[in-house]
Design a protein around this motif. Structure first.
Motif, PDB file in Angstrom:
ATOM      1  N   GLU A 295       0.827  -1.209   0.000  1.00  0.00           N
ATOM      2  CA  GLU A 295       0.000   0.000   0.000  1.00  0.00           C
ATOM      3  C   GLU A 295       0.865   1.264   0.000  1.00  0.00           C
ATOM      4  OE1 GLU A 295      -3.110   0.096   2.918  1.00  0.00           O
ATOM      5  OE2 GLU A 295      -3.528  -2.033   2.628  1.00  0.00           O
ATOM      6  N   SER A 296       1.950   1.248   0.772  1.00  0.00           N
ATOM      7  CA  SER A 296       2.839   2.413   0.832  1.00  0.00           C
ATOM      8  C   SER A 296       3.497   2.680  -0.513  1.00  0.00           C
ATOM      9  CB  SER A 296       3.917   2.209   1.890  1.00  0.00           C
ATOM     10  OG  SER A 296       3.344   2.076   3.154  1.00  0.00           O
TER      11      SER A 296
ATOM     12  N   ILE B 170       2.404   1.775  -3.527  1.00  0.00           N
ATOM     13  CA  ILE B 170       1.382   2.266  -4.464  1.00  0.00           C
ATOM     14  C   ILE B 170       1.115   3.746  -4.213  1.00  0.00           C
ATOM     15  CG2 ILE B 170      -1.075   2.122  -5.063  1.00  0.00           C
ATOM     16  CD1 ILE B 170      -0.804  -0.951  -4.645  1.00  0.00           C
ATOM     17  N   LYS B 171       0.981   4.125  -2.956  1.00  0.00           N
ATOM     18  CA  LYS B 171       0.749   5.527  -2.607  1.00  0.00           C
ATOM     19  C   LYS B 171       1.915   6.404  -3.060  1.00  0.00           C
ATOM     20  CE  LYS B 171      -0.296   8.454   1.366  1.00  0.00           C
ATOM     21  NZ  LYS B 171      -0.509   8.496   2.824  1.00  0.00           N
ATOM     22  N   GLN B 172       3.138   5.938  -2.860  1.00  0.00           N
ATOM     23  CA  GLN B 172       4.308   6.703  -3.291  1.00  0.00           C
ATOM     24  C   GLN B 172       4.329   6.873  -4.813  1.00  0.00           C
ATOM     25  OE1 GLN B 172       8.000   5.227  -1.483  1.00  0.00           O
ATOM     26  NE2 GLN B 172       6.748   4.450   0.200  1.00  0.00           N
ATOM     27  N   ILE B 173       3.964   5.825  -5.532  1.00  0.00           N
ATOM     28  CA  ILE B 173       3.939   5.911  -6.997  1.00  0.00           C
ATOM     29  C   ILE B 173       2.871   6.906  -7.448  1.00  0.00           C
ATOM     30  CG2 ILE B 173       3.361   4.630  -9.106  1.00  0.00           C
ATOM     31  CD1 ILE B 173       4.715   2.177  -7.763  1.00  0.00           C
ATOM     32  N   LYS B 174       1.707   6.869  -6.808  1.00  0.00           N
ATOM     33  CA  LYS B 174       0.640   7.800  -7.177  1.00  0.00           C
ATOM     34  C   LYS B 174       1.015   9.250  -6.891  1.00  0.00           C
ATOM     35  CE  LYS B 174      -3.257   4.654  -6.735  1.00  0.00           C
ATOM     36  NZ  LYS B 174      -4.481   4.329  -5.966  1.00  0.00           N
ATOM     37  N   ASN B 175       1.922   9.478  -5.949  1.00  0.00           N
ATOM     38  CA  ASN B 175       2.316  10.826  -5.581  1.00  0.00           C
ATOM     39  C   ASN B 175       3.531  11.359  -6.362  1.00  0.00           C
ATOM     40  OD1 ASN B 175       0.297  11.299  -3.687  1.00  0.00           O
ATOM     41  ND2 ASN B 175       1.438  10.248  -2.102  1.00  0.00           N
TER      42      ASN B 175
ATOM     43  N   LYS C 256       5.476  13.235  -8.953  1.00  0.00           N
ATOM     44  CA  LYS C 256       5.212  14.418  -9.775  1.00  0.00           C
ATOM     45  C   LYS C 256       6.036  14.282 -11.060  1.00  0.00           C
ATOM     46  CE  LYS C 256       2.987  16.538  -6.425  1.00  0.00           C
ATOM     47  NZ  LYS C 256       1.828  15.828  -6.027  1.00  0.00           N
ATOM     48  N   TRP C 257       5.336  14.141 -12.155  1.00  0.00           N
ATOM     49  CA  TRP C 257       6.005  13.951 -13.432  1.00  0.00           C
ATOM     50  C   TRP C 257       6.296  15.320 -14.048  1.00  0.00           C
ATOM     51  CZ3 TRP C 257       7.548   9.155 -14.182  1.00  0.00           C
ATOM     52  CH2 TRP C 257       6.840   8.135 -13.572  1.00  0.00           C
TER      53      TRP C 257
END
Length: 127
Positions: free
Chosen positions: A114-115, A117-122, A124-125
């Protein structure tokens, strides 16, 4: 206190064919109180420190970010400091529990599914 020696060659293959494989090594050390890793290379990812945190084994030594994050009291290769810490742990089981609990909570915070996945979603591209 039993000692389980292990030397790795390239790519996790035993440097000596008579030695057991990494999987066997992890199975052995999961029953231990301490895992001693005095690797001076600070550029490795620190997977053994993370595995120790997940298994509830105190990682002793090491210089990379994972060692510093998960095992701040023992993230050094100074044998005088490490010897002192081991002595403290052996004399105080509560200190062992505190170190293991801290590392386990911290490894879950940064490395569980879960951590991550959350880091990937955050991320900034930059475009």
């Amino acid at each position: 206190m039993p000692i389980i020696p292990f030397g790795l060659g390239w790519c996790g293959r035993p440097s000596n064919p008579n030695e057991f494989r990494l999987r066997d090594f992890i199975n052995k050390w999961s029953n231990c109180v301490f895992h001693i890793n005095l690797d001076p290379d600070c550029n490795m990812p620190g997977s053994q420190a993370m595995q120790c945190a997940a298994l509830g084994v105190i990682n002793i030594g090491g210089l990379n970010c994972s060692h510093r994050l998960l095992w701040p009291e023992t993230s050094t290769n100074d044998v005088n400091i490490l010897e002192s810490r081991i002595r403290e742990y052996v004399q105080n089981p509560i200190a062992i529990n505190n170190a293991v609990d801290y590392a386990h909570r911290t490894v879950r915070k940064y490395h569980d599914t879960e951590s991550v996945i959350k880091q990937i979603k955050n991320i900034k591209w930059n475009r």
